[in-house]
Structures are given as structure tokens and as C-alpha cells.
Design an enzyme around this catalytic site. Sequence first.
Site, PDB file in Angstrom:
ATOM      1  N   GLU A   1       0.984  -0.049 -12.945  1.00  0.00           N
ATOM      2  CA  GLU A   1       2.407  -0.263 -12.643  1.00  0.00           C
ATOM      3  C   GLU A   1       2.960  -1.464 -13.416  1.00  0.00           C
ATOM      4  OE1 GLU A   1       5.249  -0.805  -8.671  1.00  0.00           O
ATOM      5  OE2 GLU A   1       3.151  -1.426  -8.593  1.00  0.00           O
TER       6      GLU A   1
ATOM      7  N   LYS B   1       9.910   5.375  -9.003  1.00  0.00           N
ATOM      8  CA  LYS B   1       9.292   5.018  -7.734  1.00  0.00           C
ATOM      9  C   LYS B   1      10.292   5.152  -6.583  1.00  0.00           C
ATOM     10  CE  LYS B   1       6.796   1.064  -5.675  1.00  0.00           C
ATOM     11  NZ  LYS B   1       6.330  -0.320  -5.963  1.00  0.00           N
TER      12      LYS B   1
ATOM     13  N   CYS C   1       2.290   2.979  -6.622  1.00  0.00           N
ATOM     14  CA  CYS C   1       1.947   1.872  -5.735  1.00  0.00           C
ATOM     15  C   CYS C   1       2.314   2.122  -4.266  1.00  0.00           C
ATOM     16  CB  CYS C   1       2.584   0.588  -6.257  1.00  0.00           C
ATOM     17  SG  CYS C   1       1.779  -0.937  -5.662  1.00  0.00           S
TER      18      CYS C   1
END
Length: 276
Positions: free
Chosen positions: A40, A114, A155
Site C-alpha cells: 500500500e 480503497k 489494508c
Amino acid sequence: MRVALLQMTSSDSPKDNLAQASKMLREAKSRGADFAFLPEVMNCLSTSRKQQSDVLQHEGEDDTLLSLQKLSSELSIWLLIGSLGLKTDDPDARFANRSFVISDTGEIVARYDKIHMFDVDVTPEETYRESDGYRPGEEAVVAETPFGKIGMTVCYDVRFAKLQRALAQAGAEILTVPAAFSHVTGAAHWEVLLRARAIETGCFVIAPAQTGVHSSSRGHSRRTHGHSMVVSPWGEILADAGVSVGVTLVDVDLSLVHKARRQVPSLQHDREFSGP
């Protein structure tokens, strides 16, 4: 396929991070990798919105993205850019935390923003408000590749099992979880969450991670957990990169996806229910 997890300690300098990633990508290819996976925000890990505003770029002009596309083509290797911080045209000037699948000819096959923002108070000294600087995505993505279908996450998304289940039921055989996981929550939850998502979905989970203490020219430094992992559809840890920067390789056999789903076909057993 042979996958390579590129575990990095990114700074807040995109130029330095690109140099680090390029060197590791060449090593991965030399060791026989078909598909390399980066963590990330590999282009800029920073707690300073001013620094991010000064160094981040829009997707179409981003030096890191363009260079990695070119390198993928040069090396004939597939690549997951775990995510890049990118400028957007949003009125509030928030950035995108965007993951990319790049083909071995350098083409962008899929992109994913995300969805879940890391807005938490881990300890009194360690707080995060990702949504202050990044705007959340709204669309789940499954990428088609010659190696299988990839469900893309980033994540903090790993804590929201509904997303991974939806990706698996849409055909994903591999879930990607590029991360810059907090060293506090990582020690407690990282392995358990990755194994749970693999078991629940019958997917391989490939999770390239940031590691160590990240130098910062502005703002305070961050520390991340490391332990990039590959987990089998049965929940077995096939690779754990520990806390060192480096390249970890593992051979992935997608027939294990179908085997696990035959043994426990839970993706087919959803039932509607009322309440609570």
C-alpha cells in the site's frame, strides 16, 4: 504461478521509493516470478498532508505509475501496485488510495480505490484519520488475469468480511491485501484476519506489506508491521516475510481453490434471515 511479495519501507519521497521498487522488481523477475505484488501507498508513506500535496500527482501524469508500467513491459511480468496516493479533481482536494493490476505488456488491467478508511485511535499516541486526506472508493473490483481472477482490496478493507465474500462470490480466486498495517494492530490481528478471509472465501490471500520505521521530511514518522504473507484457501501460511525489506517468492497452485471449495462449499450456503 510464482508470485513475489515485495516488502518495502517507503519514505515520503516518490523518487526514492520508485528506485527501491524497481530494483526489487528486477530481482523478482530474475528469480522466476510471474507476478509481483507491491504494498500500500508504495509511492509516498507520509503523515503530512502538505508533503502529500507537494509530491503526489494525478494518475495520468504519475511518474511512479508510468515507470512501473514501462518496467512491467520491459520485464514481461505482471504487477499489482498495492496502491498509490494520487491527486484527484475532488472539490475538497482529497487524494485517492488506488490499487492497480498491470499486465506484462504494461497495460492497466484494473484499478480499485480503497473503500474503507482507517479512522481509528489505536493508542493515545497513535491515531489515524485517513478520511481527512483520502476519499473512499465506492466500487468493488475483480480483475481478470491469465493466472486467475483477483479480488482487489487494500489494508483496512480486510476487517470487512462482506467485501471479501462478495468478491469471492463474483468469481475471485485470489484476494489481494496490500497494506501499511500499524505495528500495534498488526501484531494482534494481521495474521488472524488474513487467515480468516482465506478460510471464509476459499481464496488465496496475497498480502504485500510495508515494514519498519518510515522516514519523513515532514510530520512524524510511522512504524508498520511487515510480515507480508501468502495464505492458502485452507488457511495455511505459505509465506511470511518477517520484518526485513526484501523479495519473498512462493508458488501458487489455483487448483487448491477448487479443492477447498469442494470440501467446504460455504459460498453456496448463504441464507436470508431476519433481525436482529
